[in-house]
Scaffold this motif. Structure first.
Motif, PDB file in Angstrom:
ATOM      1  N   VAL A 117      33.730  49.948  43.324  1.00  0.00           N
ATOM      2  CA  VAL A 117      34.742  50.975  43.066  1.00  0.00           C
ATOM      3  C   VAL A 117      36.150  50.488  43.435  1.00  0.00           C
ATOM      4  O   VAL A 117      37.078  51.278  43.514  1.00  0.00           O
ATOM      5  CB  VAL A 117      34.415  52.293  43.804  1.00  0.00           C
ATOM      6  CG1 VAL A 117      33.138  52.903  43.262  1.00  0.00           C
ATOM      7  CG2 VAL A 117      34.334  52.079  45.299  1.00  0.00           C
ATOM      8  N   ALA A 118      36.278  49.193  43.680  1.00  0.00           N
ATOM      9  CA  ALA A 118      37.575  48.550  43.928  1.00  0.00           C
ATOM     10  C   ALA A 118      38.306  49.099  45.142  1.00  0.00           C
ATOM     11  O   ALA A 118      39.520  49.211  45.148  1.00  0.00           O
ATOM     12  CB  ALA A 118      38.448  48.623  42.679  1.00  0.00           C
ATOM     13  N   ARG A 151      40.107  41.220  41.738  1.00  0.00           N
ATOM     14  CA  ARG A 151      40.817  40.847  40.515  1.00  0.00           C
ATOM     15  C   ARG A 151      42.136  41.607  40.454  1.00  0.00           C
ATOM     16  O   ARG A 151      42.200  42.791  40.805  1.00  0.00           O
ATOM     17  CB  ARG A 151      39.986  41.185  39.278  1.00  0.00           C
ATOM     18  CG  ARG A 151      38.735  40.350  39.158  1.00  0.00           C
ATOM     19  CD  ARG A 151      38.077  40.508  37.807  1.00  0.00           C
ATOM     20  NE  ARG A 151      37.785  41.893  37.459  1.00  0.00           N
ATOM     21  CZ  ARG A 151      36.640  42.308  36.944  1.00  0.00           C
ATOM     22  NH1 ARG A 151      35.648  41.458  36.723  1.00  0.00           N
ATOM     23  NH2 ARG A 151      36.468  43.568  36.639  1.00  0.00           N
ATOM     24  N   ASP A 152      43.163  40.925  40.009  1.00  0.00           N
ATOM     25  CA  ASP A 152      44.486  41.536  39.922  1.00  0.00           C
ATOM     26  C   ASP A 152      44.531  42.691  38.928  1.00  0.00           C
ATOM     27  O   ASP A 152      45.170  43.707  39.173  1.00  0.00           O
ATOM     28  CB  ASP A 152      45.541  40.499  39.531  1.00  0.00           C
ATOM     29  CG  ASP A 152      45.826  39.511  40.638  1.00  0.00           C
ATOM     30  OD1 ASP A 152      45.611  39.851  41.826  1.00  0.00           O
ATOM     31  OD2 ASP A 152      46.261  38.389  40.321  1.00  0.00           O
ATOM     32  N   GLU A 153      43.832  42.544  37.809  1.00  0.00           N
ATOM     33  CA  GLU A 153      43.960  43.530  36.748  1.00  0.00           C
ATOM     34  C   GLU A 153      43.285  44.865  37.036  1.00  0.00           C
ATOM     35  O   GLU A 153      43.752  45.905  36.594  1.00  0.00           O
ATOM     36  CB  GLU A 153      43.470  42.977  35.400  1.00  0.00           C
ATOM     37  CG  GLU A 153      42.018  42.561  35.358  1.00  0.00           C
ATOM     38  CD  GLU A 153      41.780  41.109  35.783  1.00  0.00           C
ATOM     39  OE1 GLU A 153      40.645  40.645  35.600  1.00  0.00           O
ATOM     40  OE2 GLU A 153      42.691  40.466  36.305  1.00  0.00           O
ATOM     41  N   ASP A 154      42.182  44.863  37.800  1.00  0.00           N
ATOM     42  CA  ASP A 154      41.487  46.130  38.033  1.00  0.00           C
ATOM     43  C   ASP A 154      40.978  46.327  39.458  1.00  0.00           C
ATOM     44  O   ASP A 154      40.400  47.357  39.769  1.00  0.00           O
ATOM     45  CB  ASP A 154      40.332  46.291  37.043  1.00  0.00           C
ATOM     46  CG  ASP A 154      39.295  45.181  37.155  1.00  0.00           C
ATOM     47  OD1 ASP A 154      39.388  44.335  38.055  1.00  0.00           O
ATOM     48  OD2 ASP A 154      38.373  45.168  36.308  1.00  0.00           O
ATOM     49  N   GLY A 155      41.186  45.363  40.336  1.00  0.00           N
ATOM     50  CA  GLY A 155      40.787  45.504  41.733  1.00  0.00           C
ATOM     51  C   GLY A 155      39.319  45.299  42.010  1.00  0.00           C
ATOM     52  O   GLY A 155      38.873  45.467  43.145  1.00  0.00           O
ATOM     53  N   MET A 156      38.550  44.934  40.997  1.00  0.00           N
ATOM     54  CA  MET A 156      37.114  44.743  41.196  1.00  0.00           C
ATOM     55  C   MET A 156      36.855  43.521  42.066  1.00  0.00           C
ATOM     56  O   MET A 156      37.626  42.565  42.069  1.00  0.00           O
ATOM     57  CB  MET A 156      36.402  44.588  39.850  1.00  0.00           C
ATOM     58  CG  MET A 156      36.548  45.797  38.953  1.00  0.00           C
ATOM     59  SD  MET A 156      35.920  47.328  39.664  1.00  0.00           S
ATOM     60  CE  MET A 156      34.202  47.122  39.308  1.00  0.00           C
ATOM     61  N   VAL A 157      35.766  43.565  42.785  1.00  0.00           N
ATOM     62  CA  VAL A 157      35.418  42.499  43.728  1.00  0.00           C
ATOM     63  C   VAL A 157      35.182  41.168  43.016  1.00  0.00           C
ATOM     64  O   VAL A 157      34.653  41.122  41.915  1.00  0.00           O
ATOM     65  CB  VAL A 157      34.173  42.886  44.560  1.00  0.00           C
ATOM     66  CG1 VAL A 157      32.924  43.003  43.698  1.00  0.00           C
ATOM     67  CG2 VAL A 157      33.929  41.891  45.688  1.00  0.00           C
ATOM     68  N   VAL A 158      35.607  40.105  43.696  1.00  0.00           N
ATOM     69  CA  VAL A 158      35.340  38.738  43.270  1.00  0.00           C
ATOM     70  C   VAL A 158      34.688  38.042  44.456  1.00  0.00           C
ATOM     71  O   VAL A 158      35.238  38.032  45.554  1.00  0.00           O
ATOM     72  CB  VAL A 158      36.640  37.988  42.883  1.00  0.00           C
ATOM     73  CG1 VAL A 158      36.350  36.534  42.570  1.00  0.00           C
ATOM     74  CG2 VAL A 158      37.322  38.677  41.729  1.00  0.00           C
ATOM     75  N   LEU A 159      33.524  37.490  44.245  1.00  0.00           N
ATOM     76  CA  LEU A 159      32.807  36.775  45.302  1.00  0.00           C
ATOM     77  C   LEU A 159      33.286  35.325  45.308  1.00  0.00           C
ATOM     78  O   LEU A 159      33.093  34.593  44.347  1.00  0.00           O
ATOM     79  CB  LEU A 159      31.301  36.846  45.051  1.00  0.00           C
ATOM     80  CG  LEU A 159      30.393  36.225  46.101  1.00  0.00           C
ATOM     81  CD1 LEU A 159      30.591  36.874  47.461  1.00  0.00           C
ATOM     82  CD2 LEU A 159      28.938  36.347  45.662  1.00  0.00           C
ATOM     83  N   LEU A 160      33.931  34.932  46.391  1.00  0.00           N
ATOM     84  CA  LEU A 160      34.488  33.588  46.497  1.00  0.00           C
ATOM     85  C   LEU A 160      33.467  32.573  46.992  1.00  0.00           C
ATOM     86  O   LEU A 160      33.570  31.393  46.685  1.00  0.00           O
ATOM     87  CB  LEU A 160      35.688  33.588  47.458  1.00  0.00           C
ATOM     88  CG  LEU A 160      36.841  34.497  47.078  1.00  0.00           C
ATOM     89  CD1 LEU A 160      37.893  34.484  48.179  1.00  0.00           C
ATOM     90  CD2 LEU A 160      37.438  34.083  45.746  1.00  0.00           C
ATOM     91  N   ASN A 161      32.496  33.037  47.788  1.00  0.00           N
ATOM     92  CA  ASN A 161      31.503  32.135  48.355  1.00  0.00           C
ATOM     93  C   ASN A 161      30.195  32.892  48.530  1.00  0.00           C
ATOM     94  O   ASN A 161      30.115  33.795  49.360  1.00  0.00           O
ATOM     95  CB  ASN A 161      31.997  31.592  49.705  1.00  0.00           C
ATOM     96  CG  ASN A 161      31.084  30.542  50.288  1.00  0.00           C
ATOM     97  OD1 ASN A 161      29.990  30.296  49.791  1.00  0.00           O
ATOM     98  ND2 ASN A 161      31.528  29.919  51.355  1.00  0.00           N
TER      99      ASN A 161
END
Length: 64
Positions: free
Chosen positions: A11-12, A27-37
């Protein structure tokens, strides 16, 4: 530790990023999670567990 995220549940809110900045981003465009590791080092394990605990959508899964 293996970490995964369900972007369909996300839900960002950004709680995960605040708890574990080296493992999660948004993510910049919608705030959704990005898993970096998806396999963070042991010294980040407590932060990742905290991120999963505070996620309002329960979108983070941890396999020990």
């Amino acid at each position: 530790m293996r970490v995964s995220v369900d972007q369909d549940k996300c839900v960002a809110s950004g709680q995960c990023v605040m708890a574990a900045t080296e493992v999660f981003d948004q993510r910049d465009e919608d705030g959704m999670v990005v898993l970096l590791n998806d396999n963070p080092p042991a010294e980040q394990a407590d932060d990742v567990r905290q991120a999963a605990a505070v996620c309002p959508a329960l979108a983070i899964t941890i396999e020990e």
